[in-house]
Scaffold this motif. Structure first.
Motif, PDB file in Angstrom:
ATOM      1  N   THR A   5       0.840  -1.192   0.000  1.00  0.00           N
ATOM      2  CA  THR A   5       0.000   0.000   0.000  1.00  0.00           C
ATOM      3  C   THR A   5       0.873   1.238   0.000  1.00  0.00           C
ATOM      4  N   GLY A   6       0.354   2.304  -0.559  1.00  0.00           N
ATOM      5  CA  GLY A   6       1.101   3.551  -0.599  1.00  0.00           C
ATOM      6  C   GLY A   6       0.719   4.507   0.503  1.00  0.00           C
TER       7      GLY A   6
ATOM      8  N   ASN B 208       6.942   7.074  -6.829  1.00  0.00           N
ATOM      9  CA  ASN B 208       6.427   6.172  -7.867  1.00  0.00           C
ATOM     10  C   ASN B 208       6.521   4.714  -7.431  1.00  0.00           C
TER      11      ASN B 208
ATOM     12  N   ARG C 261       0.628   9.512   2.963  1.00  0.00           N
ATOM     13  CA  ARG C 261       0.821   8.890   1.654  1.00  0.00           C
ATOM     14  C   ARG C 261       2.288   8.957   1.260  1.00  0.00           C
TER      15      ARG C 261
ATOM     16  N   TRP D 296      -2.239  13.475  -4.650  1.00  0.00           N
ATOM     17  CA  TRP D 296      -1.602  12.464  -3.811  1.00  0.00           C
ATOM     18  C   TRP D 296      -1.606  11.080  -4.443  1.00  0.00           C
ATOM     19  N   GLU D 297      -2.407  10.895  -5.485  1.00  0.00           N
ATOM     20  CA  GLU D 297      -2.441   9.609  -6.170  1.00  0.00           C
ATOM     21  C   GLU D 297      -1.362   9.496  -7.244  1.00  0.00           C
ATOM     22  N   GLY D 298      -0.544  10.522  -7.357  1.00  0.00           N
ATOM     23  CA  GLY D 298       0.539  10.505  -8.333  1.00  0.00           C
ATOM     24  C   GLY D 298       0.199  11.325  -9.553  1.00  0.00           C
TER      25      GLY D 298
ATOM     26  N   ASN E  86       3.520   3.961  -5.371  1.00  0.00           N
ATOM     27  CA  ASN E  86       2.298   3.854  -6.186  1.00  0.00           C
ATOM     28  C   ASN E  86       2.384   2.769  -7.259  1.00  0.00           C
ATOM     29  N   GLN E  87       3.498   2.064  -7.339  1.00  0.00           N
ATOM     30  CA  GLN E  87       3.715   1.027  -8.353  1.00  0.00           C
ATOM     31  C   GLN E  87       3.406   1.572  -9.764  1.00  0.00           C
ATOM     32  N   GLU E  88       4.148   2.599 -10.140  1.00  0.00           N
ATOM     33  CA  GLU E  88       3.922   3.229 -11.441  1.00  0.00           C
ATOM     34  C   GLU E  88       5.259   3.602 -12.078  1.00  0.00           C
TER      35      GLU E  88
ATOM     36  N   TYR F 225       3.752   8.922  -1.637  1.00  0.00           N
ATOM     37  CA  TYR F 225       4.066   9.824  -2.741  1.00  0.00           C
ATOM     38  C   TYR F 225       4.251  11.250  -2.232  1.00  0.00           C
TER      39      TYR F 225
END
Length: 354
Positions: A11-12, A144, A22, A94-96, A147-149, A24
């Motif tokens: 989890t981020g 990143n 968070r 905050w979600e990237g 957030n696994q991105e 990120y």
């Protein structure tokens, strides 16, 4: 056989009681603090006042966040305005989703406003912040990871990044190139390069910042080549790849032209700094600083002389011409007897001959 890999966090978000933290956002905040701290040290070393970098960062950071988000939303508009998408998600920073190009561009505008209000040269401020900005990017890239991105192609290398499946966004489980890690390490190298070059060549007038841009874009180009996330392509090349090429050429051209037109390094002058004028970074010697302070202290003395001290100084200055006439007669008087003796001898000779 199990492969070695870098695990991704499940989890981020970390909850500190009722407060969600968070990953990120945490990485971005830490990066900003490090950039300001390092920038302040470099600014003071050039003769500036401690706290100036932070004061200007108050303008630069909000502008940079807005610019970075705008760039991301504009270049990936289908994520927020496409079919089945909710445009409100565009505000969920905050979600990237921050584009470095927009962050630097609009952040520079905010910094320029801050420099104008503070009364300091914007290019000098940008030069001092450049290494810290690269380190801030290095730290921010770990957001990143949370957030696994922004990962690269599939690979079975020992340092591959394990990504979990997420059907909602079309993410497939597997091990991929950790492009976030590649770029993070590259940014640290960029920071070290700028620090070394600035000390070795005394970069000024924005050239240290331009070096940061040129060096960063080189690394960004090859990490973009590895990435597999959706992106707009132009002539078969990702948009960020073209942006890297254009900015690299512009930064190199700026350094060449600037070095010819404005060689050396500009002085950092901050009004209201106690009368001390900052020294040019080329020298950095205490002697020049003392000279600048002496000049600033000489002005009040000149003003006070008009009230009576000036009258006392006039006779002192007039002593030199007054002594000259006094010495002149002394020389004449010493020579006169010699001439008189000669005259007397000549005058006596006729009387002795008869």
């Amino acid at each position: 056989m199990d492969l070695a890999y870098i695990p991704s966090p499940s989890t981020g978000v970390i909850h500190l009681g009722p407060v969600p933290l968070r990953g990120y956002a945490f990485c971005i905040i830490i990066g900003v603090f490090v950039a300001v701290w390092l920038g302040n040290r470099r600014w003071v070393a050039r003769g500036g006042t401690s706290g100036t970098v932070a004061d200007i960062a108050v303008w630069a950071v909000p502008f940079g966040l807005v610019g970075g988000r705008l760039y991301h939303v504009i270049t990936d508009y289908e994520l927020y305005f496409g079919a089945g998408r909710n445009w409100v998600d565009a505000f969920k920073i905050w979600e990237g989703g921050l584009g470095i190009w927009g962050a630097v561009a609009l952040g520079a505008l905010g910094a320029w406003i801050g420099c104008r209000r503070r009364g300091v040269p914007f290019p000098a401020w940008a030069d001092t912040l450049a290494p810290g900005l690269a380190i801030a990017q290095a730290i921010g890239r770990w957001g990143n990871w949370f957030n696994q991105e922004l990962y690269g192609r599939k690979t079975d290398l020992p340092w591959a990044l394990k990504i979990d499946a997420d059907p909602s966004i079309g993410r497939v489980a597997g091990t991929y190139h950790p492009t976030f890690l590649y770029e993070s390490l590259w940014c640290i190298g960029v920071a070290l390069l700028v620090i070394w070059a600035d000390r070795r060549f005394k970069l000024g007038h924005g050239r240290a910042f331009a070096l940061y841009v040129a060096a960063y874009t080189v690394g960004r180009f090859w990490t973009e080549y590895l990435r597999v996330d959706d992106a707009h392509h132009v002539l078969g090349l990702r948009l960020n790849g073209w942006t890297s090429i254009v900015l690299f050429l512009a930064a190199v051209a700026f350094m060449v032209v600037s070095a010819k037109r404005r060689p050396g390094r500009e002085s950092v002058i901050e009004p209201g700094a106690g009368g001390t004028e900052a020294v040019d970074g080329d020298a950095g010697s205490g002697d020049e600083a003392a000279v600048s302070v002496t000049k600033s202290e000489a002005k009040p003395e000149a003003k006070s002389g008009a009230t009576g001290e000036k009258k006392a100084e006039v006779p002192a200055e007039a002593e030199a011409p007054a002594k000259a006439p006094a010495e002149a007669p002394a020389k004449v008087s010493t020579e006169a007897p010699a001439e008189a003796e000669k005259g007397t001898t000549k005058a006596e000779e006729p009387s002795e001959k008869p």
